[in-house]
Design a protein around this motif. Sequence first.
Motif, PDB file in Angstrom:
ATOM      1  N   TYR A  92       1.748  25.330 -38.281  1.00 21.82           N
ATOM      2  CA  TYR A  92       3.130  25.383 -37.805  1.00 21.82           C
ATOM      3  C   TYR A  92       3.256  26.624 -36.938  1.00 21.82           C
ATOM      4  N   VAL A  94       5.574  29.086 -34.376  1.00 20.66           N
ATOM      5  CA  VAL A  94       6.763  29.580 -33.693  1.00 20.66           C
ATOM      6  C   VAL A  94       6.258  30.244 -32.417  1.00 20.66           C
ATOM      7  N   ASP A 112       4.981  20.590 -39.192  1.00 18.76           N
ATOM      8  CA  ASP A 112       5.746  21.337 -40.192  1.00 18.76           C
ATOM      9  C   ASP A 112       5.569  20.721 -41.584  1.00 18.76           C
ATOM     10  N   VAL A 126      13.753  30.753 -29.673  1.00 21.03           N
ATOM     11  CA  VAL A 126      13.700  30.737 -31.130  1.00 21.03           C
ATOM     12  C   VAL A 126      15.086  30.466 -31.709  1.00 21.03           C
ATOM     13  N   LYS A 130      13.923  27.410 -36.833  1.00 27.99           N
ATOM     14  CA  LYS A 130      12.481  27.616 -36.698  1.00 27.99           C
ATOM     15  C   LYS A 130      11.995  28.709 -37.641  1.00 27.99           C
ATOM     16  N   THR A 133      12.115  27.571 -41.284  1.00 30.70           N
ATOM     17  CA  THR A 133      10.973  26.715 -41.607  1.00 30.70           C
ATOM     18  C   THR A 133       9.716  27.546 -41.818  1.00 30.70           C
TER      19      THR A 133
END
Length: 257
Positions: A92, A94, A112, A126, A130, A133
């Motif tokens: 995952y 970012v 995710d 962002v 996000k 998570t």
Amino acid sequence: MKDYQGYFIDLDGTTYKGTERIPAAARFIKRLQDAGKTVLFVTNNSTRTPEFVANNLRENHQINVTADNVYTTALATADYLDKAAGDRRRVYAVGESGLRDALRHRHFRLTDQHPDYVVVGLDSQVTYAKLETAVLLIRAGATFIGTNADSNLPNERGMVPGAGSLVKLVEYATQQQPIMIGKPEATIMKMALQKAGLTKDQVVMVGDNYNTDIRAAINTGMDSLLVYTGLSTPEQVAAMPVQPTHTVNSLDEWTVE
């Protein structure tokens, strides 16, 4: 002055400031190319692909390079995980296209759903969702990776938040220390040396930020060249316990051997 074969060069604050040119940087790189030196841009900016970075340098900053001259913290993160992950290939992320593309190129699946790793890099789009998570996945057992620890990035508007600001938020919310890849860690530098096919004694790291560029060189046992066109000031650097190997106010001052 030492005859370096390779020059690892920072981007933001050293080669340009956002969209603002630093003409001395273009002249410096042209001198290096004319002398047959190896030029590799080693940058903590994970948002762009090497192709995008090289195109930007050519079109907007009069610096004639290709994607092969660029090594980003996104590439370093993907290379690090590729060596460490084995068959654990779920991530995952970012971050922006540079990070996502680098991970896909190394055959990681971006998801995710029960990822093995959570990677946090700079993401100008962002959202709280996000970051939420990312925090929940790390707390559920995913390994926390930070692309780099830059608190700020210099651009034409000033010192804007860097990837490290996002990494710190996730670190605070998870109470977990991330594995960091980019400068000032030696990880990105060692991988850049492998890409360049050079040893640390053959290379000097050129940058504007003592806490990332110069500390990365120190942590790797490399020489460094600090230029005062970006973040660090002479007063700040003078107070540091380990000084850069070289300092200049402008890259025009540097003589290529």
